[in-house]
Design a protein around this motif. Sequence first.
Motif, PDB file in Angstrom:
ATOM      1  N   VAL B 214       0.837  -1.197   0.000  1.00 54.67           N
ATOM      2  CA  VAL B 214       0.000   0.000   0.000  1.00 54.67           C
ATOM      3  C   VAL B 214       0.872   1.248   0.000  1.00 54.67           C
ATOM      4  O   VAL B 214       0.644   2.196  -0.758  1.00 54.67           O
ATOM      5  CB  VAL B 214      -0.931  -0.011   1.220  1.00 54.67           C
ATOM      6  CG1 VAL B 214      -1.700   1.285   1.306  1.00 54.67           C
ATOM      7  CG2 VAL B 214      -1.861  -1.199   1.136  1.00 54.67           C
ATOM      8  N   THR B 215       1.870   1.234   0.863  1.00 56.63           N
ATOM      9  CA  THR B 215       2.772   2.382   0.920  1.00 56.63           C
ATOM     10  C   THR B 215       3.419   2.595  -0.429  1.00 56.63           C
ATOM     11  O   THR B 215       3.533   3.715  -0.916  1.00 56.63           O
ATOM     12  CB  THR B 215       3.862   2.118   1.966  1.00 56.63           C
ATOM     13  OG1 THR B 215       3.290   1.395   3.039  1.00 56.63           O
ATOM     14  CG2 THR B 215       4.433   3.401   2.477  1.00 56.63           C
ATOM     15  N   GLN B 218       1.191   4.230  -2.765  1.00 57.23           N
ATOM     16  CA  GLN B 218       1.093   5.639  -2.427  1.00 57.23           C
ATOM     17  C   GLN B 218       2.233   6.427  -3.080  1.00 57.23           C
ATOM     18  O   GLN B 218       2.023   7.478  -3.661  1.00 57.23           O
ATOM     19  CB  GLN B 218       1.164   5.762  -0.894  1.00 57.23           C
ATOM     20  CG  GLN B 218       1.178   7.161  -0.379  1.00 57.23           C
ATOM     21  CD  GLN B 218      -0.184   7.815  -0.529  1.00 57.23           C
ATOM     22  OE1 GLN B 218      -1.161   7.155  -0.859  1.00 57.23           O
ATOM     23  NE2 GLN B 218      -0.225   9.098  -0.314  1.00 57.23           N
ATOM     24  N   PHE B 219       3.419   5.857  -2.983  1.00 54.63           N
ATOM     25  CA  PHE B 219       4.569   6.564  -3.551  1.00 54.63           C
ATOM     26  C   PHE B 219       4.535   6.536  -5.067  1.00 54.63           C
ATOM     27  O   PHE B 219       4.969   7.473  -5.719  1.00 54.63           O
ATOM     28  CB  PHE B 219       5.873   5.953  -3.037  1.00 54.63           C
ATOM     29  CG  PHE B 219       6.063   6.151  -1.565  1.00 54.63           C
ATOM     30  CD1 PHE B 219       5.768   7.388  -1.003  1.00 54.63           C
ATOM     31  CD2 PHE B 219       6.490   5.128  -0.749  1.00 54.63           C
ATOM     32  CE1 PHE B 219       5.922   7.586   0.357  1.00 54.63           C
ATOM     33  CE2 PHE B 219       6.643   5.333   0.601  1.00 54.63           C
ATOM     34  CZ  PHE B 219       6.358   6.553   1.163  1.00 54.63           C
ATOM     35  N   SER B 221       1.776   6.558  -6.827  1.00 53.96           N
ATOM     36  CA  SER B 221       0.785   7.571  -7.204  1.00 53.96           C
ATOM     37  C   SER B 221       1.397   8.953  -7.128  1.00 53.96           C
ATOM     38  O   SER B 221       1.139   9.819  -7.961  1.00 53.96           O
ATOM     39  CB  SER B 221      -0.414   7.534  -6.259  1.00 53.96           C
ATOM     40  OG  SER B 221      -0.946   6.242  -6.191  1.00 53.96           O
ATOM     41  N   ALA B 222       2.196   9.159  -6.112  1.00 51.80           N
ATOM     42  CA  ALA B 222       2.758  10.477  -5.891  1.00 51.80           C
ATOM     43  C   ALA B 222       3.916  10.765  -6.832  1.00 51.80           C
ATOM     44  O   ALA B 222       4.453  11.872  -6.815  1.00 51.80           O
ATOM     45  CB  ALA B 222       3.220  10.611  -4.448  1.00 51.80           C
ATOM     46  N   GLY B 223       4.301   9.796  -7.602  1.00 52.90           N
ATOM     47  CA  GLY B 223       5.428  10.017  -8.491  1.00 52.90           C
ATOM     48  C   GLY B 223       6.764   9.896  -7.803  1.00 52.90           C
ATOM     49  O   GLY B 223       7.794  10.265  -8.337  1.00 52.90           O
ATOM     50  N   GLN B 224       6.718   9.392  -6.588  1.00 51.67           N
ATOM     51  CA  GLN B 224       7.939   9.216  -5.819  1.00 51.67           C
ATOM     52  C   GLN B 224       8.781   8.102  -6.427  1.00 51.67           C
ATOM     53  O   GLN B 224       9.985   8.141  -6.397  1.00 51.67           O
ATOM     54  CB  GLN B 224       7.539   8.847  -4.398  1.00 51.67           C
ATOM     55  CG  GLN B 224       8.505   9.275  -3.363  1.00 51.67           C
ATOM     56  CD  GLN B 224       8.133  10.638  -2.834  1.00 51.67           C
ATOM     57  OE1 GLN B 224       7.065  11.156  -3.120  1.00 51.67           O
ATOM     58  NE2 GLN B 224       9.013  11.229  -2.089  1.00 51.67           N
ATOM     59  N   ALA B 242      -9.245   6.248  -7.518  1.00 49.71           N
ATOM     60  CA  ALA B 242      -9.098   7.532  -6.845  1.00 49.71           C
ATOM     61  C   ALA B 242      -8.543   8.583  -7.791  1.00 49.71           C
ATOM     62  O   ALA B 242      -8.443   9.754  -7.432  1.00 49.71           O
ATOM     63  CB  ALA B 242      -8.179   7.394  -5.634  1.00 49.71           C
ATOM     64  N   GLY B 243      -8.162   8.163  -8.984  1.00 49.60           N
ATOM     65  CA  GLY B 243      -7.688   9.125  -9.963  1.00 49.60           C
ATOM     66  C   GLY B 243      -6.185   9.207 -10.084  1.00 49.60           C
ATOM     67  O   GLY B 243      -5.667  10.087 -10.769  1.00 49.60           O
ATOM     68  N   ALA B 244      -5.488   8.311  -9.421  1.00 48.90           N
ATOM     69  CA  ALA B 244      -4.030   8.381  -9.465  1.00 48.90           C
ATOM     70  C   ALA B 244      -3.514   7.982 -10.841  1.00 48.90           C
ATOM     71  O   ALA B 244      -4.096   7.118 -11.501  1.00 48.90           O
ATOM     72  CB  ALA B 244      -3.449   7.468  -8.394  1.00 48.90           C
ATOM     73  N   PRO B 245      -2.433   8.576 -11.276  1.00 50.95           N
ATOM     74  CA  PRO B 245      -1.884   8.281 -12.603  1.00 50.95           C
ATOM     75  C   PRO B 245      -1.071   6.994 -12.593  1.00 50.95           C
ATOM     76  O   PRO B 245       0.132   7.019 -12.813  1.00 50.95           O
ATOM     77  CB  PRO B 245      -1.000   9.494 -12.884  1.00 50.95           C
ATOM     78  CG  PRO B 245      -0.547   9.946 -11.525  1.00 50.95           C
ATOM     79  CD  PRO B 245      -1.650   9.604 -10.571  1.00 50.95           C
TER      80      PRO B 245
END
Lengths: 601, 346, 378, 378
Positions: B214-215, B218-219, B221-224, B242-245
Amino acid sequence: MSLTSTTTPTRDDGPASSPGPEPRSRRKGPAHRLLRRIRRPLSLQGLLVGATVIVVGYLALVPLGYLIHDTFLSADGSGVSLDAFARAYGGDAHAGEMMLNSLWFAIGSAALALLLGTVLAYVQVRTDTPFKGLFFAASLVPLIVPGILYTTSWIFLADPTTGLLNSLLFTPLSGSSPLNIYSIWGMIWVQGLHLAPVAFLLMVAAFRAMDPSLEESAAMSGAGRLTVLRRITVPLLRPAMVSSALLMFIQSLESFEVPGLLGLQNGIYVFTSRIYFVLRSYPIDYGAAGAYAIGLLVIAVIGVLLSSWLQRSSRNYQTVGGKAFRPRPVELGRARAFVGAGVILYFLVTVVLPVGVLVYASLLKYYAAPTGETLSQLTLDNYRAVLTQPFALTALKNSLVLGVGAATVVMLLAAIVAWVVLRTKAPGRRILDLLAFTPIVIPGLVLGLALAFVYLRTPLPIYGTLLILLISYCTRYLPYGMRYASSAMAQMSPELEESAAVSGASWFQTFRRVLLPLMSGGILAGWVYILIVSFRELSSTILLYSPGKEVLSVLIWEQFENGQFTTLAALGVCMVTLLVLLVAIAYRLGARFGLQSDSAN
Amino acid sequence: AVTTSSAGTKANDFYAQIAGLPKDQQVAKAEEVARQEGNTLSLYTSMTSDVATPVTQAFEKKYGIKVNVFRGTSETVLQRTLQEVQAGKAGADALETNFAELMALADNKFLADFNGAALDKVDSTAKFPQWTATRLNVFQPAWNTDLIKPADEPHSWEDLALPKYKGKLTLEISDSDWYANVTKYWLDQGKSQAEVDSLWQGIAANSKVAKGHVTMMQFLSAGQSAMQAMNYTYITDHAIAAGAPVTHLPRSRVSKIPAFPRPNGVAMVKNAQRPASAWLFYHFMLTDGQKELVKLKLTPSTKVPGDKSLQGITLVPFDVEGLIKDAAYWDNKYDALLRSAGKSGK
Amino acid sequence: MLTVESLKKSYDDTTRRSSRRSSGQGTRVYAVGGVDFEVHAGELFTLLGPSGCGKTTTLRAVAGLERPTEGRVTLGGTVLFDSAHGINVHANRRGLGMVFQSYAIWPHLSVFKNVSFPLEVMPRAKRPGRKEIQERVEHALDVTELGAYTSRPATKLSGGQQQRLALARALVTRPELMLLDEPLSNLDAKLRETMRFELKRLQRELNLTAIYVTHDQAEALVMSSRIAVMNKGRVEQIGKPREIYTKPATRFVAEFIGTSNFMEAKVVSVSGSEVRVDTAQGRLVARGVEVAPAVGATVLISIRPECVDLSRERRGNVPNEWAGTVLTRAFMGDVVDHIVGVGDLEIHNRSNPNLSIAPGTEVHFSVAPDKVILVPLD
Amino acid sequence: MLTVESLKKSYDDTTRRSSRRSSGQGTRVYAVGGVDFEVHAGELFTLLGPSGCGKTTTLRAVAGLERPTEGRVTLGGTVLFDSAHGINVHANRRGLGMVFQSYAIWPHLSVFKNVSFPLEVMPRAKRPGRKEIQERVEHALDVTELGAYTSRPATKLSGGQQQRLALARALVTRPELMLLDEPLSNLDAKLRETMRFELKRLQRELNLTAIYVTHDQAEALVMSSRIAVMNKGRVEQIGKPREIYTKPATRFVAEFIGTSNFMEAKVVSVSGSEVRVDTAQGRLVARGVEVAPAVGATVLISIRPECVDLSRERRGNVPNEWAGTVLTRAFMGDVVDHIVGVGDLEIHNRSNPNLSIAPGTEVHFSVAPDKVILVPLD
Ligand SMILES: Nc1ncnc2c1ncn2[C@@H]1O[C@H](COP(=O)(O)OP(=O)(O)OP(=O)(O)O)[C@@H](O)[C@H]1O
Ligand SMILES: Nc1ncnc2c1ncn2[C@@H]1O[C@H](COP(=O)(O)OP(=O)(O)OP(=O)(O)O)[C@@H](O)[C@H]1O
Ligand SMILES: [Mg+2]
Ligand SMILES: [Mg+2]
């Protein structure tokens, strides 16, 4: 070590420890003496202290016994063997390196946390720094934010390529991105900040219970502020500092959250990664898990012995004496503005930034670096999701009950045990001290299994109720309670109790009306700490809670499992708000009794 | 959640009885006995509440049986059940959790056999002694669409070893089951052990290591991070919703990367207090429950009309037996691989 | 050397906003309410006053441990504190030595370490060498008769030993100005005398200046160069010991220093420095009165017990001779006290133990006219 | 009422194994090394001795705060402590009141609460009602002149006020036996006198018994029923104040109580209670000697300063008259001290301030033969 030796701390070997009715005549004879021996433990003090010692011994021994049994039992179930140690520590080419990483990480974080916590506490209690209220809350927030969220926030802030601090601050300014959270320094930084409140809480209490004239007399001797700090203040607070260093060191050794999220990226493996695997696999290699825990236990025992040696070697840390004093803040004078600025900066770095990221994330559907677009799409959906969770209210209520319950029970037990350890000459009191510290090394899951094992087999209606969680929390946080209580007690001059005894107060009255209020700083600090951490205890909770009796940490875990990171952030924000509120209330109430606090409202 | 051992024998009697009935009478019988049991069920599951709640609600609605749900990680479901059964106080009637844990319980003879008609629709690969797969966690790479240009999309597991992904890839620390499956798949494809090893070396060299799917998402999605060697498709789908790229499908919407479906399954506890309700739940999870899973955008183990979760995905068999037998072996090998992550080439 | 000007200290607002110079607020209670004094170099200046009158507060303000609400403190030309200009030199830069009323011994250090601390924290340039430190500490401990306890933890000392340790610590640096807050209160007479002697000697030898707080009047009278008598946060009189004792400026001073027999009286006649007054019990002649009162004014007469000359027989040829009856007698070692009743009045007498008269005896007593002191009635 | 028998206390092994009655170990250092005394009901019994002689330790042992190494303590028939039988009554059951040398004020309580505490923790049966508590506390505070500070936190008191608070707390329960460890050391003479008076009054009114530790000899001499002079953990002499002062049993007592002029002398002749001795400076006659020494023996002569009768002229008709020169003079308020040189000898004199002789003056002095005290040479 035997339990019987620890249950009779009230034998008449110290003046303060000889309770009970006394014969009016001087009849002789062994029968008579025997009678006295029996009658003495039957006094209120005897019963209370005896019961406490039994309870604490029991709490600590159950998981320890379980662990030791599994560790030393050979694979075929017969006889003792040390195979588990071979499995745990041998056979991995990286074991040595991991051990070094672990130590380095733990020492670094404990040192950073100790430094931060102590400085913060000093500034908070002993100076007339501005923004005290703000400051106090700020110092606790990093503890309240669940570790995973706090760490993640820092990743968003200080990722070498996309971290906000790097991309928004340093790159425009200096053209480089100097921060790299995925390094041992990053790990130490995050873990240190996260742990600093442990030290902060402990040191605030310690500073409050310190006669300022001890520092004043040093200033009058011509010592500058730093010298006073180094030569007088810090050494006098050694019990508190050693205690918090010990707690934080072992906690860092055990934790896998920060190393997992930050270390692995750069191949920094710590020892806990192995424990992590051992406990995930099936069948769990209890032996290996136990062997790890026993390794930690050895370190912990050395730590406790060291700290009691430091406190015993004819040194004295009594900073609350018979002549009353008032904690008096040092005037910072011209430095006040700088300290004020420092406070703001600290607040910005450790609270505003990570919590800001959290708040920001909680308003998003998924996390993305802030741009005009993301900012225009903020939504409160996550909060709605949190508040409409099916079990939200029950969980909140249960968590509160458990948190308050565990904090109260532990601090009371710890206060009494600390008394036995520090104020009596009872045989076995050092063992009791050690015993009460052992739960810190027992992995939560093992603790849960041990409790399940015991209470599934006892007729008492405990398994499947909130009570078993309470027992589990009490066990887990006993070491913390003990350190908080005993370092507070080490600061009290026994004269204050003696004067109560001479005034005719029974042991119980002395304890309740003199000792407890005098220790209230430390007790309250421990209470707050336990309250906060019990809200997020998961590893034993998730095994032991029962349907319908959910607690907040289970909810948080579910959000996490669901992949709802932003909802989790919202939950985190709610928790921070709630706990800050609770802590503020606790301190308000706590200020009503006990040592006069300074002007920190 | 406490029973006596006499309840235990009663449960086994019931299991035997219902197994002996003709299949078309089983449900009615179970419903009848369930009423005697008090129309309640104790379920231990690793479904999280957003899944467990709709599923159990549907069950409650259908049979009028109230469900008490204990939700935990699959490890805690296993440990809790083990502890309780060993103490002779089974708290769970039915279980719904990961395959490995169910296998462990089955090995310990803590589960009861199910032979209901519901099994008929289940593919043989999803049937196991004493438990049956209900839903699948599908292994696929996932990537950030902003950071990975369509031209750079991976089309096979082998692609992950390409130098162009250097520094872009993330491996999860506990994905040894994925590692095992891919390795076996490659060997089955005829690659030599050396080839396989060098592919893994390439992947490791491209990668950083992270903890928690999951983490990681998250990263991502954030482009991390740009790409993950493996994540569960349902987690990616959640992020997409949720719309994440992010995505696990190439622009063509059809992935040629073999997808390993890791099964979660349902089982009945041997000494259950309410065996009939457990039986009904088992039955339900393989019939109407499957539809609920589809509604929740999860991957059911049976073919359900309207299931789009597997669109564009090519399933290949998941090696349950091998993983159970050699778990430690794969763990260690994967661990060793991770150690070299990001190292070679530096 | 040290000048203290209109020093005020109120504990009301406990420094919360003390950096803002708030002035003259209505209902403040001042622990020290405007104190002025000057201490000359080489002086032993004593603050004397009843418990709670603000002695400690004054000392602490001079030391820089308490921020005065108002006032100015100057040490040899350097302004240490000035509320008007926001100057406040930090305590450790004032170069003073202090004995705290509560000792403030460091419990974590040994006796030796407690005393060596002030030397060890000196700026490197001034810091004595290791051997010198050793010597000086040992000397300070010897002076305070603690030589036998050098390596003991400080908390394992008796009360008086701790107090001496505090004294040793203050002495060891030989500071220009020493602030001594009841440094000998827990010592027996013998030791106190020795310590007093040592203090005086050190003070003279090194030309130290000291502000001394004591509750022991005999001590104050013997040791002090000058005494400031304080009352309720104010200075009532500053003067040489004999001045204070024989010429109290106010009733308070007369009452506070030593014991005295007080009588109200009306001035009957004044001739030069000789004043005749009438009391309720009879007439008295006073000689050597410096500020003559007006005839007919009411004054307070103060007669010290030791100036009451008691005898069994009437002498007749002496002035101010009265008759009375011994009411009680108290033996006090080197002196004996009698209380003699004259009408309702009780006259306190202090004599050499040679003269010991049993209660109930009729006696006569006289007072030399220059021992009859007129105190302004305030 | 209270009997203390062969009380010993060593801090050496800090009671580590003290429950095993270990007896007579070679190298132990005893803080109290075998003390015996008895305190009668209604007495004010004073422990007097130099700093560190074991007064506090003795009191604490009586209070039950320190476990003696050996000995027996009995209070009115009840054994409180007996090392031989392992009896040790806990402090809170001994029913005593105590003022600690360090006050032991509770910093978390207000002034009122500090004093009401002992009443509030009484067993329910004996505990006074709320109103009575209020009254008794207020009374105790009034007696100690703290009435104005009732609701203040105890931390906001001056040193002397804290000490009085400790006293008020000990007084409020009117315990049978009070242990007062230097309860007035931080008070000014005036207050001390008031407190002394109050203590005496209370003691008489309520027939309290008290053990009093003080370093103030005048105080001890005035207040005490009996005095025990301690030295190095042992009692040197127990007796009435006058006895102790005029008939010191040992050189230590003579030296410790008051000041004295000591001379070694050889006994020349003994006739009845009159003894003639030769000192280096001349011959002296002593009368009223109780235990006559052998002729030729060496004895110690002690002469109190106030027994030295100083005069400018030689009188001739008095015994023991010597001549000398005034070396120094010190004014001490109600007395004046002269030191007179006779050969190498310095004779200390204390006189009424009437007699004030400038240094350098030739003087004569005599000592009444009954003031010449022979002290056994030990
Ligand atoms: N805790 C302790 N450990 C070791 N020695 C101690 C301890 N307390 C006191 N002593 C020593 O025991 C002796 C007697 O101490 P005590 O406190 O009884 O003296 P005191 O007569 O009360 O003296 P003072 O008048 O100075 O208070 C002293 O020499 C002291 O140094
Ligand atoms: N911290 C404080 N807060 C409030 N009032 C205080 C504080 N400290 C002292 N006071 C009060 O200020 C006044 C002066 O106190 P100070 O300590 O200066 O007295 P002192 O002259 O030294 O008395 P003592 O001889 O009893 O030591 C006293 O009335 C005291 O109650
Ligand atoms: Mg004072
Ligand atoms: Mg003492």
